[in-house]
Write a protein that holds these residues in place. Structure first.
Motif, mmCIF file in Angstrom:
data_model
loop_
_atom_site.group_PDB
_atom_site.id
_atom_site.type_symbol
_atom_site.label_atom_id
_atom_site.label_comp_id
_atom_site.label_asym_id
_atom_site.label_seq_id
_atom_site.Cartn_x
_atom_site.Cartn_y
_atom_site.Cartn_z
ATOM 1 N N ASP A 168 1.098 -1.317 -0.203
ATOM 2 C CA ASP A 168 0.077 0.294 0.219
ATOM 3 C C ASP A 168 0.726 1.369 0.047
ATOM 4 O OD1 ASP A 168 -2.387 -1.394 0.042
ATOM 5 O OD2 ASP A 168 -2.619 -1.397 2.092
ATOM 6 N N ALA A 169 1.879 1.158 0.785
ATOM 7 C CA ALA A 169 2.827 2.321 0.535
ATOM 8 C C ALA A 169 3.380 2.697 -0.457
ATOM 9 C CB ALA A 169 3.911 2.209 1.888
ATOM 10 N N VAL A 170 4.185 1.669 -1.265
ATOM 11 C CA VAL A 170 4.667 1.765 -2.434
ATOM 12 C C VAL A 170 3.460 2.151 -3.603
ATOM 13 C CG1 VAL A 170 5.617 0.403 -4.592
ATOM 14 C CG2 VAL A 170 6.368 0.040 -2.089
ATOM 15 N N ALA A 171 2.573 1.592 -3.496
ATOM 16 C CA ALA A 171 1.314 1.916 -4.468
ATOM 17 C C ALA A 171 1.088 3.395 -4.355
ATOM 18 C CB ALA A 171 0.173 1.116 -4.289
ATOM 19 N N ALA A 172 0.923 3.918 -3.154
ATOM 20 C CA ALA A 172 0.528 5.338 -2.711
ATOM 21 C C ALA A 172 1.758 6.219 -3.253
ATOM 22 C CB ALA A 172 0.255 5.552 -1.062
ATOM 23 N N PHE A 173 2.963 5.822 -2.925
ATOM 24 C CA PHE A 173 4.065 6.732 -3.746
ATOM 25 C C PHE A 173 4.101 6.679 -5.014
ATOM 26 C CE2 PHE A 173 8.226 7.630 -5.211
ATOM 27 C CZ PHE A 173 8.567 8.464 -4.106
ATOM 28 N N PHE A 174 3.673 5.678 -5.716
ATOM 29 C CA PHE A 174 3.621 5.371 -7.382
ATOM 30 C C PHE A 174 2.675 6.295 -7.748
ATOM 31 C CE2 PHE A 174 1.785 3.623 -10.906
ATOM 32 C CZ PHE A 174 2.887 3.585 -11.821
ATOM 33 N N ASP A 175 1.349 6.422 -7.027
ATOM 34 C CA ASP A 175 0.222 7.072 -7.483
ATOM 35 C C ASP A 175 0.564 8.513 -7.283
ATOM 36 O OD1 ASP A 175 -1.074 5.010 -8.208
ATOM 37 O OD2 ASP A 175 -2.199 4.978 -6.107
ATOM 38 N N GLN A 176 1.491 9.139 -6.377
ATOM 39 C CA GLN A 176 1.683 10.592 -6.059
ATOM 40 C C GLN A 176 3.299 10.825 -5.607
ATOM 41 O OE1 GLN A 176 -1.408 11.655 -2.831
ATOM 42 N NE2 GLN A 176 -2.755 12.032 -4.474
ATOM 43 N N PRO A 177 4.019 10.770 -6.627
ATOM 44 C CA PRO A 177 5.646 10.776 -6.392
ATOM 45 C C PRO A 177 5.612 12.186 -5.869
ATOM 46 C CG PRO A 177 5.189 10.444 -8.809
ATOM 47 C CD PRO A 177 3.665 10.327 -8.098
ATOM 48 N N LYS A 178 6.648 12.505 -5.058
ATOM 49 C CA LYS A 178 7.021 13.729 -4.531
ATOM 50 C C LYS A 178 7.911 14.629 -5.564
ATOM 51 C CE LYS A 178 4.966 12.263 -0.781
ATOM 52 N NZ LYS A 178 3.438 12.770 -0.861
ATOM 53 N N PHE A 179 8.266 13.956 -6.231
ATOM 54 C CA PHE A 179 9.113 14.645 -7.473
ATOM 55 C C PHE A 179 9.036 13.656 -8.917
ATOM 56 C CE2 PHE A 179 11.593 11.845 -4.961
ATOM 57 C CZ PHE A 179 12.227 11.010 -5.582
ATOM 58 N N PRO A 180 9.513 14.275 -9.988
ATOM 59 C CA PRO A 180 9.571 13.634 -11.142
ATOM 60 C C PRO A 180 10.209 12.223 -11.367
ATOM 61 C CG PRO A 180 9.628 15.991 -11.681
ATOM 62 C CD PRO A 180 9.798 15.605 -10.128
ATOM 63 N N ILE A 181 9.696 11.287 -11.674
ATOM 64 C CA ILE A 181 10.334 9.947 -11.812
ATOM 65 C C ILE A 181 10.305 9.510 -13.226
ATOM 66 C CG2 ILE A 181 10.780 7.633 -11.005
ATOM 67 C CD1 ILE A 181 9.816 8.635 -8.070
ATOM 68 N N VAL A 182 11.304 9.108 -13.656
ATOM 69 C CA VAL A 182 10.954 8.196 -15.125
ATOM 70 C C VAL A 182 11.156 6.766 -14.716
ATOM 71 C CG1 VAL A 182 12.260 7.644 -17.267
ATOM 72 C CG2 VAL A 182 12.682 9.844 -16.390
ATOM 73 N N TRP A 183 9.817 6.364 -14.837
ATOM 74 C CA TRP A 183 9.459 4.906 -14.158
ATOM 75 C C TRP A 183 10.183 3.787 -14.999
ATOM 76 C CZ3 TRP A 183 7.916 4.817 -9.511
ATOM 77 C CH2 TRP A 183 7.269 6.026 -8.869
ATOM 78 N N GLY A 184 10.741 4.174 -16.127
ATOM 79 C CA GLY A 184 11.236 3.160 -17.005
ATOM 80 C C GLY A 184 12.597 2.777 -16.486
ATOM 81 N N ASP A 185 13.134 3.727 -15.535
ATOM 82 C CA ASP A 185 14.589 3.616 -14.958
ATOM 83 C C ASP A 185 14.497 2.600 -13.483
ATOM 84 O OD1 ASP A 185 15.626 5.127 -16.777
ATOM 85 O OD2 ASP A 185 15.712 6.935 -15.509
ATOM 86 N N VAL A 186 13.025 2.349 -13.147
ATOM 87 C CA VAL A 186 13.050 1.799 -12.160
ATOM 88 C C VAL A 186 12.628 0.189 -12.260
ATOM 89 C CG1 VAL A 186 11.518 1.476 -10.052
ATOM 90 C CG2 VAL A 186 12.134 3.507 -10.905
ATOM 91 N N GLU A 187 13.657 -0.656 -11.809
ATOM 92 C CA GLU A 187 13.243 -2.147 -12.079
ATOM 93 C C GLU A 187 12.198 -2.657 -11.157
ATOM 94 O OE1 GLU A 187 15.668 -6.509 -11.922
ATOM 95 O OE2 GLU A 187 16.736 -4.393 -11.820
ATOM 96 N N TYR A 188 12.337 -2.218 -9.863
ATOM 97 C CA TYR A 188 11.037 -2.772 -8.914
ATOM 98 C C TYR A 188 11.433 -1.808 -7.643
ATOM 99 C CZ TYR A 188 14.743 -5.548 -6.292
ATOM 100 O OH TYR A 188 15.927 -5.894 -5.910
ATOM 101 N N MET A 189 10.289 -1.685 -6.779
ATOM 102 C CA MET A 189 10.361 -1.046 -5.674
ATOM 103 C C MET A 189 9.818 -1.845 -4.367
ATOM 104 S SD MET A 189 8.937 2.843 -6.648
ATOM 105 C CE MET A 189 7.076 2.201 -6.674
ATOM 106 N N TRP A 190 10.163 -1.494 -3.231
ATOM 107 C CA TRP A 190 9.565 -2.168 -2.060
ATOM 108 C C TRP A 190 9.551 -0.971 -0.943
ATOM 109 C CZ3 TRP A 190 14.880 -2.241 -3.550
ATOM 110 C CH2 TRP A 190 15.599 -1.780 -2.570
ATOM 111 N N ALA A 191 9.093 -1.497 0.291
ATOM 112 C CA ALA A 191 9.071 -0.488 1.459
ATOM 113 C C ALA A 191 9.513 -1.315 2.637
ATOM 114 C CB ALA A 191 7.598 -0.014 1.424
ATOM 115 N N GLU A 192 10.309 -0.514 3.374
ATOM 116 C CA GLU A 192 10.945 -0.681 4.618
ATOM 117 C C GLU A 192 10.150 0.119 5.852
ATOM 118 O OE1 GLU A 192 13.591 -2.929 5.297
ATOM 119 O OE2 GLU A 192 14.226 -3.242 3.009
ATOM 120 N N ARG A 193 9.483 -1.008 6.768
ATOM 121 C CA ARG A 193 8.872 -0.091 7.705
ATOM 122 C C ARG A 193 9.987 0.666 8.649
ATOM 123 N NH1 ARG A 193 3.920 -1.501 9.673
ATOM 124 N NH2 ARG A 193 3.978 -3.413 8.601
#
Length: 94
Positions: free
Chosen positions: A38-63
């Protein structure tokens, strides 16, 4: 809700000044969520800065708390960009 640090494995490698190659992981920011996904999805939906998503292989979240799932560099809960996009494409078909 828990606070999470959002991390990403970037496509490409990092080269040190001495010429050594390393995997390229980036800390993207912080996000609240009921779960790591949910945290990763929320970040993806509203990133705080421009991100070229093609540069990202995968994401994860650390509590941001003691959690045995922390520190595994996304080995347990990799979230791929395609799966985040499918959430919207699947809901538009209904």
């Amino acid at each position: 809700m828990a606070n999470f640090m959002i991390m990403a494995a970037m496509r490409g490698r990092f080269m040190s000044e001495q010429g050594n190659l390393y995997d390229n992981f980036q800390m993207l920011g912080y996000m609240d969520g009921a779960s790591a996904f949910d945290a990763v999805a929320a970040f993806f939906d509203q990133p705080k800065f421009p991100i070229v998503w093609g540069d990202v292989e995968y994401m994860w979240a650390e509590r941001l708390a003691d959690d045995p799932a922390n520190g595994h560099h996304g080995e347990y809960e990799k979230v791929y960009i395609a799966s985040l996009r499918e959430r919207w494409e699947g809901s538009s078909r209904n």
